[in-house]
Design a protein around this motif. Sequence first.
Motif, PDB file in Angstrom:
ATOM      1  N   ASP A   1      61.843 -61.488  32.083  1.00 17.74           N
ATOM      2  CA  ASP A   1      61.609 -61.419  33.524  1.00 17.74           C
ATOM      3  C   ASP A   1      60.251 -60.807  33.865  1.00 17.74           C
ATOM      4  OD1 ASP A   1      64.039 -62.580  34.056  1.00 17.74           O
ATOM      5  OD2 ASP A   1      65.076 -60.668  34.357  1.00 17.74           O
ATOM      6  N   ARG A   2      59.859 -59.823  33.094  1.00 21.72           N
ATOM      7  CA  ARG A   2      58.577 -59.152  33.345  1.00 21.72           C
ATOM      8  C   ARG A   2      57.412 -60.119  33.126  1.00 21.72           C
ATOM      9  NH1 ARG A   2      58.130 -53.865  35.378  1.00 21.72           N
ATOM     10  NH2 ARG A   2      56.279 -52.894  34.554  1.00 21.72           N
ATOM     11  N   ASP A   3      57.491 -60.925  32.043  1.00 16.69           N
ATOM     12  CA  ASP A   3      56.448 -61.926  31.778  1.00 16.69           C
ATOM     13  C   ASP A   3      56.367 -62.930  32.924  1.00 16.69           C
ATOM     14  OD1 ASP A   3      55.877 -60.799  29.294  1.00 16.69           O
ATOM     15  OD2 ASP A   3      57.161 -62.193  28.197  1.00 16.69           O
ATOM     16  N   LEU A   4      57.516 -63.382  33.396  1.00 17.28           N
ATOM     17  CA  LEU A   4      57.526 -64.349  34.497  1.00 17.28           C
ATOM     18  C   LEU A   4      56.957 -63.746  35.778  1.00 17.28           C
ATOM     19  CD1 LEU A   4      60.946 -66.131  33.936  1.00 17.28           C
ATOM     20  CD2 LEU A   4      58.673 -67.135  33.726  1.00 17.28           C
ATOM     21  N   GLN A   5      57.310 -62.499  36.074  1.00 20.71           N
ATOM     22  CA  GLN A   5      56.760 -61.831  37.253  1.00 20.71           C
ATOM     23  C   GLN A   5      55.243 -61.717  37.144  1.00 20.71           C
ATOM     24  OE1 GLN A   5      58.978 -58.156  37.046  1.00 20.71           O
ATOM     25  NE2 GLN A   5      60.147 -58.683  38.883  1.00 20.71           N
ATOM     26  N   LEU A   6      54.783 -61.340  35.965  1.00 23.49           N
ATOM     27  CA  LEU A   6      53.354 -61.203  35.726  1.00 23.49           C
ATOM     28  C   LEU A   6      52.640 -62.536  35.955  1.00 23.49           C
ATOM     29  CD1 LEU A   6      50.860 -59.659  34.647  1.00 23.49           C
ATOM     30  CD2 LEU A   6      51.633 -60.244  32.353  1.00 23.49           C
ATOM     31  N   LEU A   7      53.168 -63.603  35.381  1.00 26.58           N
ATOM     32  CA  LEU A   7      52.551 -64.924  35.546  1.00 26.58           C
ATOM     33  C   LEU A   7      52.571 -65.391  37.000  1.00 26.58           C
ATOM     34  CD1 LEU A   7      53.885 -66.716  32.350  1.00 26.58           C
ATOM     35  CD2 LEU A   7      51.496 -66.194  32.886  1.00 26.58           C
ATOM     36  N   LYS A   8      53.679 -65.140  37.699  1.00 23.65           N
ATOM     37  CA  LYS A   8      53.768 -65.550  39.106  1.00 23.65           C
ATOM     38  C   LYS A   8      52.737 -64.811  39.957  1.00 23.65           C
ATOM     39  CE  LYS A   8      58.575 -66.972  39.040  1.00 23.65           C
ATOM     40  NZ  LYS A   8      59.951 -66.624  39.333  1.00 23.65           N
ATOM     41  N   LEU A   9      52.610 -63.519  39.726  1.00 27.74           N
ATOM     42  CA  LEU A   9      51.631 -62.747  40.495  1.00 27.74           C
ATOM     43  C   LEU A   9      50.202 -63.198  40.187  1.00 27.74           C
ATOM     44  CD1 LEU A   9      53.299 -59.233  40.242  1.00 27.74           C
ATOM     45  CD2 LEU A   9      53.018 -60.628  42.312  1.00 27.74           C
ATOM     46  N   LEU A  10      49.907 -63.465  38.916  1.00 26.57           N
ATOM     47  CA  LEU A  10      48.585 -63.959  38.560  1.00 26.57           C
ATOM     48  C   LEU A  10      48.331 -65.327  39.174  1.00 26.57           C
ATOM     49  CD1 LEU A  10      48.366 -62.888  34.803  1.00 26.57           C
ATOM     50  CD2 LEU A  10      47.171 -61.860  36.761  1.00 26.57           C
TER      51      LEU A  10
END
Length: 186
Positions: A128-137
């Motif tokens: 989930d953290r990786d996905l959040q990071l990618l979405k924000l980027l």
Amino acid sequence: MSSALATVDSGIEPVRVAVESRDLISAAGVTHLLKNSPRVRVVQDRLDAHVLLALVNELCAQQAARLRACGSPKIVVIAARVHDLTPSIAAQAGLAVPLRRADVNAERLIKLLVGGQAVQDRSPVLNDRDLQLLKLLADGATIAEVAARLFCSERTVKYALHQLLERFGLRNRVHAVAWALRSGLL
């Protein structure tokens, strides 16, 4: 009762796997690993297989297209080397990102082949953290903005981004976002 007899008695048909490799020693090693599992049966003919297991040194565009065109319903690729273009090469051919040979053991391989994890699914395993990071980027957030939204330090964000880039052979933030979009993650 042996596990082989239990599988036969329970009526579960083993998954038929064809192993493809130009390296005969690697193919023999993988075949030996799979022979010990009652859940998998290695077959010689690709047309008789449920799963094609391709062992490659490095996945190139021609190999990826050839593997995709072979018509196997499920394709697992194991690569000795995964470089920065590998995820995009795999995505363009409609394949899952290859597993690095160093990350594969008998238990994980059998689980992938039998269907415990979707290997043909184009989206790799991300937390989930990786996905959040990618979405924000993808939304154009800076490292400072990502850190504020994820309630962590900028250094933590940079480290998480570095880990993501290393794990999937990506060059930079832009490449990571483009890869995630092409892979259907975002």
